[in-house]
Motif scaffolding. Sequence first.
Motif, PDB file in Angstrom:
ATOM      1  N   GLN A  54       0.849  -1.194   0.000  1.00 50.67           N
ATOM      2  CA  GLN A  54       0.000   0.000   0.000  1.00 50.67           C
ATOM      3  C   GLN A  54       0.884   1.243   0.000  1.00 50.67           C
ATOM      4  OE1 GLN A  54      -2.468   0.770   3.495  1.00 50.67           O
ATOM      5  NE2 GLN A  54      -4.146   1.297   2.128  1.00 50.67           N
ATOM      6  N   ASP A  55       0.594   2.163  -0.919  1.00 54.21           N
ATOM      7  CA  ASP A  55       1.423   3.347  -1.076  1.00 54.21           C
ATOM      8  C   ASP A  55       0.535   4.483  -1.594  1.00 54.21           C
ATOM      9  OD1 ASP A  55       3.211   5.349  -1.901  1.00 54.21           O
ATOM     10  OD2 ASP A  55       4.695   3.894  -2.610  1.00 54.21           O
ATOM     11  N   TYR A  56       0.084   5.336  -0.675  1.00 54.38           N
ATOM     12  CA  TYR A  56      -0.818   6.420  -1.063  1.00 54.38           C
ATOM     13  C   TYR A  56      -0.166   7.398  -2.036  1.00 54.38           C
ATOM     14  CZ  TYR A  56      -4.220   5.036   2.533  1.00 54.38           C
ATOM     15  OH  TYR A  56      -5.146   4.366   3.283  1.00 54.38           O
ATOM     16  N   ALA A  57       1.137   7.624  -1.894  1.00 51.61           N
ATOM     17  CA  ALA A  57       1.816   8.546  -2.814  1.00 51.61           C
ATOM     18  C   ALA A  57       1.759   8.012  -4.249  1.00 51.61           C
ATOM     19  CB  ALA A  57       3.257   8.775  -2.375  1.00 51.61           C
ATOM     20  N   GLN A  58       1.958   6.711  -4.420  1.00 49.60           N
ATOM     21  CA  GLN A  58       1.855   6.107  -5.754  1.00 49.60           C
ATOM     22  C   GLN A  58       0.410   6.147  -6.249  1.00 49.60           C
ATOM     23  OE1 GLN A  58       4.070   4.722  -8.120  1.00 49.60           O
ATOM     24  NE2 GLN A  58       5.476   5.938  -6.881  1.00 49.60           N
ATOM     25  N   ALA A  59      -0.543   5.947  -5.343  1.00 50.34           N
ATOM     26  CA  ALA A  59      -1.959   6.032  -5.723  1.00 50.34           C
ATOM     27  C   ALA A  59      -2.269   7.429  -6.256  1.00 50.34           C
ATOM     28  CB  ALA A  59      -2.854   5.686  -4.541  1.00 50.34           C
ATOM     29  N   VAL A  60      -1.794   8.455  -5.540  1.00 48.48           N
ATOM     30  CA  VAL A  60      -2.015   9.835  -5.989  1.00 48.48           C
ATOM     31  C   VAL A  60      -1.391  10.051  -7.363  1.00 48.48           C
ATOM     32  CG1 VAL A  60      -1.392  12.249  -5.544  1.00 48.48           C
ATOM     33  CG2 VAL A  60      -2.259  10.831  -3.688  1.00 48.48           C
ATOM     34  N   LYS A  61      -0.178   9.556  -7.552  1.00 46.83           N
ATOM     35  CA  LYS A  61       0.518   9.720  -8.832  1.00 46.83           C
ATOM     36  C   LYS A  61      -0.321   9.161  -9.981  1.00 46.83           C
ATOM     37  CE  LYS A  61       4.451   7.820 -11.372  1.00 46.83           C
ATOM     38  NZ  LYS A  61       5.663   6.991 -11.277  1.00 46.83           N
ATOM     39  N   TRP A  62      -0.820   7.931  -9.828  1.00 41.94           N
ATOM     40  CA  TRP A  62      -1.529   7.285 -10.926  1.00 41.94           C
ATOM     41  C   TRP A  62      -2.942   7.808 -11.081  1.00 41.94           C
ATOM     42  CZ3 TRP A  62       1.244   5.522 -14.550  1.00 41.94           C
ATOM     43  CH2 TRP A  62       2.529   5.036 -14.265  1.00 41.94           C
ATOM     44  N   PHE A  63      -3.619   8.130  -9.969  1.00 40.02           N
ATOM     45  CA  PHE A  63      -4.945   8.748 -10.078  1.00 40.02           C
ATOM     46  C   PHE A  63      -4.831  10.106 -10.775  1.00 40.02           C
ATOM     47  CE2 PHE A  63      -6.683   6.380  -6.119  1.00 40.02           C
ATOM     48  CZ  PHE A  63      -7.177   5.356  -6.905  1.00 40.02           C
ATOM     49  N   THR A  64      -3.780  10.855 -10.471  1.00 41.04           N
ATOM     50  CA  THR A  64      -3.580  12.169 -11.097  1.00 41.04           C
ATOM     51  C   THR A  64      -3.403  12.028 -12.598  1.00 41.04           C
ATOM     52  OG1 THR A  64      -2.618  13.091  -9.075  1.00 41.04           O
ATOM     53  CG2 THR A  64      -2.106  14.218 -11.151  1.00 41.04           C
ATOM     54  N   LYS A  65      -2.599  11.066 -13.028  1.00 38.29           N
ATOM     55  CA  LYS A  65      -2.383  10.867 -14.464  1.00 38.29           C
ATOM     56  C   LYS A  65      -3.703  10.546 -15.174  1.00 38.29           C
ATOM     57  CE  LYS A  65       2.451   9.417 -14.245  1.00 38.29           C
ATOM     58  NZ  LYS A  65       3.049  10.368 -15.177  1.00 38.29           N
ATOM     59  N   ALA A  66      -4.504   9.679 -14.572  1.00 39.67           N
ATOM     60  CA  ALA A  66      -5.792   9.329 -15.176  1.00 39.67           C
ATOM     61  C   ALA A  66      -6.764  10.505 -15.114  1.00 39.67           C
ATOM     62  CB  ALA A  66      -6.387   8.110 -14.477  1.00 39.67           C
ATOM     63  N   ALA A  67      -6.761  11.222 -13.990  1.00 43.18           N
ATOM     64  CA  ALA A  67      -7.660  12.370 -13.812  1.00 43.18           C
ATOM     65  C   ALA A  67      -7.356  13.465 -14.831  1.00 43.18           C
ATOM     66  CB  ALA A  67      -7.542  12.913 -12.394  1.00 43.18           C
ATOM     67  N   GLU A  68      -6.080  13.676 -15.110  1.00 39.53           N
ATOM     68  CA  GLU A  68      -5.691  14.703 -16.083  1.00 39.53           C
ATOM     69  C   GLU A  68      -6.170  14.384 -17.491  1.00 39.53           C
ATOM     70  OE1 GLU A  68      -1.460  14.924 -15.451  1.00 39.53           O
ATOM     71  OE2 GLU A  68      -1.693  16.407 -13.840  1.00 39.53           O
ATOM     72  N   GLN A  69      -6.493  13.115 -17.729  1.00 40.57           N
ATOM     73  CA  GLN A  69      -7.049  12.718 -19.033  1.00 40.57           C
ATOM     74  C   GLN A  69      -8.572  12.721 -19.022  1.00 40.57           C
ATOM     75  OE1 GLN A  69      -4.912   9.684 -21.393  1.00 40.57           O
ATOM     76  NE2 GLN A  69      -3.915   9.184 -19.437  1.00 40.57           N
ATOM     77  N   GLY A  70      -9.154  13.145 -17.896  1.00 35.94           N
ATOM     78  CA  GLY A  70     -10.601  13.258 -17.812  1.00 35.94           C
ATOM     79  C   GLY A  70     -11.310  12.038 -17.262  1.00 35.94           C
ATOM     80  N   TYR A  71     -10.572  11.086 -16.694  1.00 44.14           N
ATOM     81  CA  TYR A  71     -11.196   9.869 -16.163  1.00 44.14           C
ATOM     82  C   TYR A  71     -11.894  10.215 -14.842  1.00 44.14           C
ATOM     83  CZ  TYR A  71     -11.821   4.859 -15.530  1.00 44.14           C
ATOM     84  OH  TYR A  71     -12.371   3.604 -15.393  1.00 44.14           O
TER      85      TYR A  71
END
Length: 91
Positions: A54-71
């Motif tokens: 479990q790694d919240y920093a990595q979760a933020v990183k990948w959620f941010t990448k997807a969010a920036e594409q409108g997901y």
Amino acid sequence: MTEGSLELNQLLELQQSLRLNDSLKFTQILAKQGNDIEQYNLGDLYYYGDGVTQDYAQAVKWFTKAAEQGYAEAQSNLGDMYYYGDGVTQD
């Protein structure tokens, strides 16, 4: 996609031939190539520690990448992480 990267159809064929415990590698490959769904999925794996530490920093990183594409689901999860201060400074 970048020059030299695998085509989506090739990756889908590769996924079918991988064993179940190799699916994380497949998710990482697609996420790194910019697939928003797999970026979201990778964020989810890190958030819950499912198959990875479990790694919240990595979760933020990948959620941010997807969010920036409108997901939208990634945008929602990222908002929750900021609201609760999971892996980020609470805002």
